[in-house]
Scaffold this motif. Structure first.
Motif, PDB file in Angstrom:
ATOM      1  N   ARG A  53       0.865  -1.468  -0.037  1.00 20.73           N
ATOM      2  CA  ARG A  53       0.027  -0.091   0.092  1.00 20.73           C
ATOM      3  C   ARG A  53       0.876   1.223   0.016  1.00 20.73           C
ATOM      4  NH1 ARG A  53       1.839   1.606   3.849  1.00 20.73           N
ATOM      5  NH2 ARG A  53       0.739   3.241   3.795  1.00 20.73           N
ATOM      6  N   ALA A  55       0.843   5.232  -1.956  1.00 19.63           N
ATOM      7  CA  ALA A  55       0.777   5.808  -3.384  1.00 19.63           C
ATOM      8  C   ALA A  55       1.848   5.227  -4.208  1.00 19.63           C
ATOM      9  CB  ALA A  55       0.478   7.374  -3.560  1.00 19.63           C
ATOM     10  N   ARG A  90      -7.194   0.390  -6.944  1.00 21.80           N
ATOM     11  CA  ARG A  90      -7.690   1.375  -5.855  1.00 21.80           C
ATOM     12  C   ARG A  90      -7.728   2.697  -6.550  1.00 21.80           C
ATOM     13  NH1 ARG A  90      -4.282   0.981  -0.297  1.00 21.80           N
ATOM     14  NH2 ARG A  90      -6.373   2.252   0.317  1.00 21.80           N
ATOM     15  N   GLN A 202      -2.139   2.087  10.048  1.00 23.14           N
ATOM     16  CA  GLN A 202      -1.135   1.898   9.499  1.00 23.14           C
ATOM     17  C   GLN A 202       0.168   2.825  10.372  1.00 23.14           C
ATOM     18  OE1 GLN A 202      -3.777   2.921   8.020  1.00 23.14           O
ATOM     19  NE2 GLN A 202      -3.890   2.281   5.903  1.00 23.14           N
ATOM     20  N   ASN A 253      -5.234  12.473   1.196  1.00 24.37           N
ATOM     21  CA  ASN A 253      -4.619  11.630   1.961  1.00 24.37           C
ATOM     22  C   ASN A 253      -5.374  10.893   3.221  1.00 24.37           C
ATOM     23  OD1 ASN A 253      -1.879  10.573   2.901  1.00 24.37           O
ATOM     24  ND2 ASN A 253      -1.925  11.510   4.792  1.00 24.37           N
ATOM     25  N   LYS A 254      -4.768   9.853   3.877  1.00 21.42           N
ATOM     26  CA  LYS A 254      -5.450   8.966   4.554  1.00 21.42           C
ATOM     27  C   LYS A 254      -6.366   9.960   5.523  1.00 21.42           C
ATOM     28  CE  LYS A 254      -5.180   5.529   4.742  1.00 21.42           C
ATOM     29  NZ  LYS A 254      -6.253   4.609   4.002  1.00 21.42           N
TER      30      LYS A 254
HETATM   31  O1  MRU Z   1      -4.604   3.404   2.434  1.00 17.32           O
HETATM   32  P1  MRU Z   1      -3.283   3.698   2.295  1.00 17.32           P
HETATM   33  O2  MRU Z   1      -2.421   3.030   3.600  1.00 17.32           O
HETATM   34  O3  MRU Z   1      -2.605   2.807   1.160  1.00 17.32           O
HETATM   35  O4  MRU Z   1      -2.875   5.118   2.605  1.00 17.32           O
HETATM   36  C1  MRU Z   1      -1.663   5.428   2.557  1.00 17.32           C
HETATM   37  C2  MRU Z   1      -1.182   6.850   2.661  1.00 17.32           C
HETATM   38  O5  MRU Z   1      -2.680   7.563   2.929  1.00 17.32           O
HETATM   39  C3  MRU Z   1      -0.319   7.640   2.630  1.00 17.32           C
HETATM   40  O6  MRU Z   1      -0.157   8.822   3.301  1.00 17.32           O
HETATM   41  C4  MRU Z   1      -0.012   8.127   0.917  1.00 17.32           C
HETATM   42  O7  MRU Z   1      -0.235   6.939   0.189  1.00 17.32           O
HETATM   43  C5  MRU Z   1       1.259   8.546   0.795  1.00 17.32           C
HETATM   44  S1  MRU Z   1       2.514   7.182   0.799  1.00 17.32           S
HETATM   45  C6  MRU Z   1       4.109   8.039   0.361  1.00 17.32           C
END
Ligand code: MRU
Length: 347
Positions: A53, A55, A90, A202, A253-254
Motif C-alpha cells: 500500500r 501511493a 484502488r 498504519q 491523504n489518509k
Molecule cells: O490506504 P493506504 O495505506 O494506502 O494510504 C496511504 C496513505 O494515505 C499515505 O499517506 C499516502 O499514500 C502517501 S505514501 C508515500
C-alpha cells in the motif's frame, strides 16, 4: 530502508526476474514475510487487499503487474485488459495511473515479442526514480527541519505524522519520513508523534515499526490526541504524505489528515505535505473531484492482533459502519509542499 539492521528496498524483482517481491504489510510488525507476486492477478489482489500500500508503492507494484501480464499475453488486447484491471484496484492514489501510463507508453510502440522485457525494464526505472525522488524530498525536508531545530535552540523537534508515508509506502526512504530519517542521521534531535491511524492502524503498525528499525524516537498516540498536543505546544510541525495533490493544491491523504490540518491551523503549527511529482495530478481541478475510496466496514468493526498464541480477531462493534479511506485537506491549510524540487508554497 533498514529492515532488521540491513539496507534493502521494499519492492524488488524476484531472483528469476519474472516477478516482484514485496513485504506482506498485513502481517507487520508481528511477522516479516516477503511475498512473491508472479502474475498480474496476484499483483492486483495485493494492491486491492493491501498486502502492499501507499501511493508510490501501489504504482510500482502495478507497473510490475503489467509487465507480468505482458509476459503471458503481449497483444494490444492483452495490454488493454491488464491495464484496465490494474488501474481499477484502488481509485484514489494517482501514482497508480501514472505508473501504468509510463509502462504502457514504453511498450505500446514495440513489437509484442519485446513488450514484456521492456515493461519490466520500465518498472525497474520507476522504482529507481522513486528512490531518487524520495531521497531528494528527504534532503530538502532535512534542511527545513534543521531550520526548525535551530529556531528551537537545539531542543528536540516534535513532529507529528499520520498514516504511513514511509519506506513501506514507497520503494525507499518514504515521503513524509525521508526528511525525518535524514535529519535523524544528521544528528538533529527529534521525536515523532505517530497517529495510530484507525481503522487500519498504519501508524501504530507500520510507521512505528519503521521508526523503531531506524532508531528514531517516537510515540504512538490515538488519532484524537493530536489536537491536545498541538494546543499544549508539544508539536513543532506536522508532516504527512499524500495520495494525490490536485491542480489547486488540495491534498488527499489518509482519513483523519484533514482534522490534523485544522488543529494545526488553529494552533499555528506548520502543516507540511511531502510528495514526488508522481503524486501531483494537474488534470484534476480540486480535491472535491478526487474519487474517495470506500472500504469494507469490517476494517472498522474488527481488530486483529497477536495473543501470544497466534493471531486473533475481535469485534469492536456490530453496528452499521462507514469506512471512507481518505479525506481532502484544502490547500489553504498547507504551509508547504516538500518536493524533490524544494519546499514549495505552491505546486
Ligand atoms: O490506504 P493506504 O495505506 O494506502 O494510504 C496511504 C496513505 O494515505 C499515505 O499517506 C499516502 O499514500 C502517501 S505514501 C508515500
Amino acid at each position: 530502508m533498514i529492515l532488521a539492521g540491513e539496507a534493502t528496498r521494499s519492492i524488488q524483482r524476484t531472483a528469476d526476474g519474472r516477478g516482484a517481491r514485496i513485504l506482506d504489510q498485513r502481517l507487520l510488525p508481528w511477522e516479516i514475510r516477503w511475498v512473491e507476486l508472479r502474475d498480474a492477478d496476484t499483483a492486483a489482489r495485493a494492491i486491492r487487499e493491501m498486502w502492499t500500500r501507499g501511493a508510490p508503492m501501489i504504482g510500482a507494484t502495478a507497473a510490475y503487474g503489467l509487465a507480468m501480464a505482458l509476459a503471458v499475453d503481449a497483444s494490444d488486447d492483452g495490454l488493454a485488459a491488464a491495464y484496465a484491471m490494474l488501474v481499477e484496484t484502488r481509485p484514489t492514489a494517482v501514482n497508480l495511473r501514472w505508473a501504468l501510463d509510463r509502462v504502457r507508453e514504453a511498450v505500446a510502440p514495440l513489437d509484442p515479442a519485446d513488450r514484456a522485457a521492456a515493461a519490466f525494464a520500465r518498472a525497474d526505472a520507476i522504482c529507481d526514480e522513486d528512490v531518487a525522488l524520495c531521497r531528494a524530498i528527504g534532503e530538502h525536508g532535512q534542511a527545513l527541519l534543521r531550520e526548525l531545530a535551530v529556531a528551537k535552540g537545539g531542543a528536540p523537534l516534535n513532529l507529528l505524522t499520520h498514516c504511513n508515508a514511509g519506506w513501506l509506502a514507497t520503494v525507499d526512504y518514504g515521503t513524509a519520513t525521508a526528511p525525518i530519517y535524514l535529519a535523524h542521521d544528521a544528528g538533529i534531535a527529534l521525536h515523532v508523534w505517530v497517529d495510530e491511524t484507525r481503522p487500519r492502524n498504519q501508524g501504530a503498525l507500520l510507521t512505528a515499526f519503521e521508526l523503531a528499525n531506524h532508531g528514531v524516537p517516537h510515540t504512538v498516540i490515538a488519532d484524537n490526541a493530536g489536537g491536545l498536543l498541538m494546543a499544549r505546544g508539544q508539536v513543532d510541525a506536522v508532516i504527512v504524505g499524500t495520495d494525490r495533490v490536485t491542480a489547486n493544491g488540495d491534498v488527499c491523504n489518509k482519513i483523519g489528515t484533514y482534522l490534523k490540518a485544522l488543529a494545526a491551523a488553529d494552533n499555528a503549527v506548520p502543516f507540511y505535505v511531502a510528495l514526488p511529482y508522481t503524486t501531483f495530478d494537474p488534470v484534476t481541478a480540486d480535491g472535491a473531484s478526487i474519487p474517495i475510496e470506500d472500504r469494507d466496514p469490517d476494517e472498522l468493526r474488527l481488530l486483529t492482533g497477536p495473543t501470544g498464541d497466534g493471531m486473533a480477531t475481535v469485534r469492536v462493534t456490530d453496528s452499521p459502519a462507514y469506512n471512507p479511506a481518505f479525506d481532502v485537506t484544502p490547500a489553504r491549510l498547507v504551509a508547504g509542499y516538500i518536493t524533490e524540487r524544494g519546499v514549495l508554497s505552491r505546486l
